[in-house]
Scaffold this active site. Structure first.
Site, PDB file in Angstrom:
ATOM      1  N   HIS A 365      39.714  39.497  44.618  1.00 56.23           N
ATOM      2  CA  HIS A 365      39.093  39.302  45.442  1.00 56.23           C
ATOM      3  C   HIS A 365      37.859  39.631  45.985  1.00 56.23           C
ATOM      4  O   HIS A 365      36.868  38.710  46.364  1.00 56.23           O
ATOM      5  CB  HIS A 365      40.412  39.201  47.001  1.00 56.23           C
ATOM      6  CG  HIS A 365      41.422  39.179  45.844  1.00 56.23           C
ATOM      7  ND1 HIS A 365      42.405  39.851  47.169  1.00 56.23           N
ATOM      8  CD2 HIS A 365      41.903  38.359  45.307  1.00 56.23           C
ATOM      9  CE1 HIS A 365      43.791  39.790  46.014  1.00 56.23           C
ATOM     10  NE2 HIS A 365      43.641  38.584  45.491  1.00 56.23           N
ATOM     11  N   CYS A 678      35.081  23.783  36.863  1.00 52.66           N
ATOM     12  CA  CYS A 678      34.971  25.296  38.010  1.00 52.66           C
ATOM     13  C   CYS A 678      34.702  26.113  37.879  1.00 52.66           C
ATOM     14  O   CYS A 678      34.385  27.033  38.195  1.00 52.66           O
ATOM     15  CB  CYS A 678      35.697  24.402  39.621  1.00 52.66           C
ATOM     16  SG  CYS A 678      37.051  24.315  39.106  1.00 52.66           S
TER      17      CYS A 678
END
Length: 753
Positions: A365, A678
């Site tokens: 993250h 992506c």
């Protein structure tokens, strides 16, 4: 070696007085070794300091030949002194000369001495040098004498770490001030030059020597009791605290808090004359030194638990709570053991130049947020928080994963030039911003951004991107202290649509689970989280969570086009069920008079290999496809990309990988279903060139990648690279990679990669 009257407490007081004398550093150190020798009734006392070139240098002696000072040097693995520096353990011998590691140095005159006791000079687990006492007689030093010398060594370590000894000889220094180069894992591209700011700074113990031993013992016992009680409360509550500590971690910390050996060593350190906090620091430095030298990863991981406990105890003793404010000095480089995305976002980003972490991989993250903010970041730097002190000069190379701590002038100059070259290149990329991404043979390539925070959207204008190809909604959930409400989610999505204007935005539904655990949700113990309960599987099993998000999206997009993408879809049936939930939410909004999106397209992330065998069906069912190359490659090759031992065992430009990408591109085109890539490879010019050759016409990437990829597109002949790929794949072996051939093509045709 019987202790002199007054013992170690008297010695510590005399050392404190000696350190305050207005004399040169050499005179002060000479005075200190004389005091130590007299106090412990030793005929020799010597101090060796680990110098900048990783050699041990004799800095002061009482008893040996004084002319050997700054003359006697040895490698860090040489002799008894080197052995102590290597192991970070005390060494007591009744006959030093019979030990296999004994190294005779004639200039010292130490051949007359047999009994030997040496202890490492440690600070935060790092070896700064070695303190040695010797006697002519054959004798065994007692545990009390070893303890006393270790306590004395701690005081000396602080003197060395302060830098007072650097002026004693040309090039002299200490391990704490030595230049350090270390390689970890690149998390976010870029180069940052600045000075260290510790995210959770080491608590500096300023009061080392006790005035009242009884009072220090009382303070230590009281602090231990408070820490135990606080940990017990957390464990009994069974929930997680703000920093995300799990019950398992707290149970481990509680076990250490009740460890009798750990408590005994701290009490003994206090009895030797240290303050309670200095005793905690000394024992933890010893623990850290031992754990850092362990090859067993489990034992090394326990170092973090011990550090946590020691820091809790120090905060209780000194009264420090929290991390203070998040105001940064100019050119700050954050160094932390670990850090969550919310913590990073708390800092002033205008002054932040880089991030260095002991933990955290490229898909963590914190890495995602660092890339979004354009902050160079490096992870998996072992012992990072102990390698450097606050204020140290440091360079972070987010491209190679290297850091340089206290770099020399040559290295600083080299990186400074690299920064200037990168800045010039960025100017060239900015000049391409308003040019359409069209190949030399007229093929238009859509270049979009991956995003997850509102701040990412400012890069749309900067880069000239065609829209947002992937908006990660989970980041909003990860930085929140509780589950965002439907209204809060809707507010975010409305802000996203406002910021993007008429540009297209593809919103990915909540992708949590695996390594993405929300701090306010109980963690699910799984043997293999990456293959477990995550993403669309959670959404379908807990439809209320998915319905709230979909309703917020549909309401926020009222009157404008909306593209929703579902992650981790493994079967056509999963997508069909997700579509049904969308239709129910649309019906609900119609009944209540809410405006619907002008157009609502539903797509699938192709990242589970099972979809390769349902590619025709899923291309007919979905409005669009988006290839999540990170997970697809990981699952296709059965390689954990976070595991450094195996992460390099496959190549995204190998024949098997390219066949998978080609299959998706061809079958999607046959079904009239637009397909985008992506994942990370879409933002790498060489890989992006290959994807164009395979038939992809839309790529989504980080903001920093838009310029380099557009420069590649403008110089590329799409038909030519397609022909090269066809020919190379036709004759390549099953495990072969096309990387050399593609690189050669780019070089021959002037395509920047």
């Amino acid at each position: 070696m019987p202790a002199a009257p007054g013992g170690p407490r008297l010695l510590l007081r005399r050392l404190r007085e000696a350190m305050a004398e207005p004399v040169s550093p050499q005179a002060r150190l000479d005075r200190i070794v004389t005091l130590i020798a007299a106090n412990v009734v030793a005929e020799v006392c010597s101090v060796y300091v680990l110098s900048d070139d990783n050699t041990l240098e004799l800095f002061a002696t009482e008893g040996l030949n004084r002319e050997a000072v700054h003359l006697t040097r040895m490698r860090a693995d040489e002799g008894l002194v080197g052995l102590i520096a290597q192991t970070a353990e005390p060494l007591s011998l009744s006959d030093a000369q019979s030990h296999p590691s004994f190294s005779y140095r004639p200039e010292t005159g130490e051949e007359a001495y047999h009994a030997f006791l040496g202890v490492p000079l440690l600070r935060a687990g790092n070896t700064l040098g070695v303190l040695v006492v010797q006697n002519k007689t054959y004798r065994v030093y007692s545990e009390e004498e070893i303890e006393a010398l270790q306590t004395t060594a701690m005081v000396l370590s602080e003197m060395i770490a302060s830098g007072e000894l650097q002026a004693l000889a040309p090039g002299a220094g200490s391990a704490a001030r030595r230049a350090v180069s270390q390689r970890g894992v690149a998390l976010a591209d870029g180069i940052g030059l600045g000075h260290v700011v510790l995210h959770e700074p080491r608590i500096v113990v300023k009061r080392l020597i006790a005035e009242n031993l009884d009072r220090e013992v009382e303070r230590l016992e009281q602090a231990i009791g408070e820490v135990r009680s606080a940990i017990d409360d957390l464990v009994e509550r069974g929930d997680s605290i703000g920093t995300g500590e799990s019950r398992e971690v707290l149970e481990t910390v509680r076990m250490f808090a009740h460890d009798k050996g750990w408590l005994r060593r701290m009490r003994e350190a206090v009895q030797s004359g240290l303050t309670a906090e200095a005793a905690v620091e000394r024992v933890q430095s010893d623990n850290r030194a031992r754990m850092m030298r362990q090859s067993d990863p489990y034992l090394r991981d326990r170092l973090h638990d011990l550090d946590d406990l020691a820091n809790r105890l120090l905060r209780t003793l000194i009264g420090h709570e929290g991390n203070g404010d998040r105001v940064l000095p100019e050119n700050a480089i954050l160094v932390a053991r670990s850090m969550g995305p919310a913590a990073l976002l708390d800092y002033d980003r205008t002054a932040l130049r880089g991030v260095v972490l002991e933990e955290g991989g490229p898909t963590s993250h914190i890495a995602i947020v660092a890339r979004a903010l354009g902050i160079p970041a490096v992870g998996e730097i072992a012992n990072a928080t102990a390698l450097c002190d606050a204020g140290d000069a440091i360079i972070v190379d987010g491209a190679t994963g290297e850091i340089q701590v206290r770099p020399g002038p040559e290295i600083e100059a080299a990186y400074g030039e690299m920064v200037r070259v990168r800045a010039k290149r960025q100017e060239q990329y900015r000049a391409l911003r308003d040019l359409p991404a069209v190949t030399r043979d007229g093929v238009a390539i859509g270049l979009q951004l991956n995003a997850g925070l509102l701040i990412d959207l400012t890069h749309l204008a900067e880069t000239g991107a065609d829209g947002i190809g992937l908006f990660r909604t989970e980041l909003q959930f990860m930085v929140a202290q509780r589950m965002p409400s439907a209204a809060e989610q809707q507010t975010l999505y409305e802000a996203v649509f406002t910021a993007t204007g008429d540009l297209p935005v593809t919103i990915r539904t909540l992708d949590i689970g695996g390594d993405k655990i929300l701090p306010y949700m109980p963690a699910l113990e799984e043997e293999n989280p990456a293959l477990g309960w995550r993403a669309i599987r959670i959404g379908l099993d807990r439809p209320a969570l998915l319905r709230v998000q979909l309703r917020a999206l549909l309401r926020a997009a009222g009157g404008r086009p909306l593209k929703i993408m579902f992650p981790m879809v493994a079967t056509v049936d999963e997508f069909t069920r997700a579509k049904a939930i969308v239709e129910r939410e649309k019906a609900h909004l119609r009944r209540h008079g809410h405006p619907l999106p002008s157009d609502c397209k539903l797509g699938v992330m192709v990242e589970v290999p099972s979809l390769l065998f349902q590619i025709d069906e899923i291309a007919r069912a979905a409005d669009f496809l988006s290839v999540g190359s990170n997970d697809l490659m990981q699952f296709l090759f059965a390689v954990d990309r976070e595991n450094r031992r195996v992460a390099g065992r496959f190549d995204t430009l190998s024949v098997p990988a390219l066949r998978a990408f080609r299959l998706i591109a061809e079958r999607a085109a046959a079904a009239g279903c637009p397909a985008t890539v992506c994942g990370e490879i879409g933002g790498k010019p060489l890989e992006a060139m290959a994807l164009i050759g395979l038939g992809f016409r839309h790529l989504s990437m980080s903001p920093a990648a838009i310029g380099p990829v557009k420069a590649m597109v403008l110089a590329l002949d799409a038909a030519a690279i397609a022909a090269v790929i066809d020919a190379e794949m036709a004759r390549a072996g099953e495990g072969a990679t096309l990387r050399p051939a593609l690189s050669a093509f780019a070089k021959a045709h002037g395509v920047p990669i």
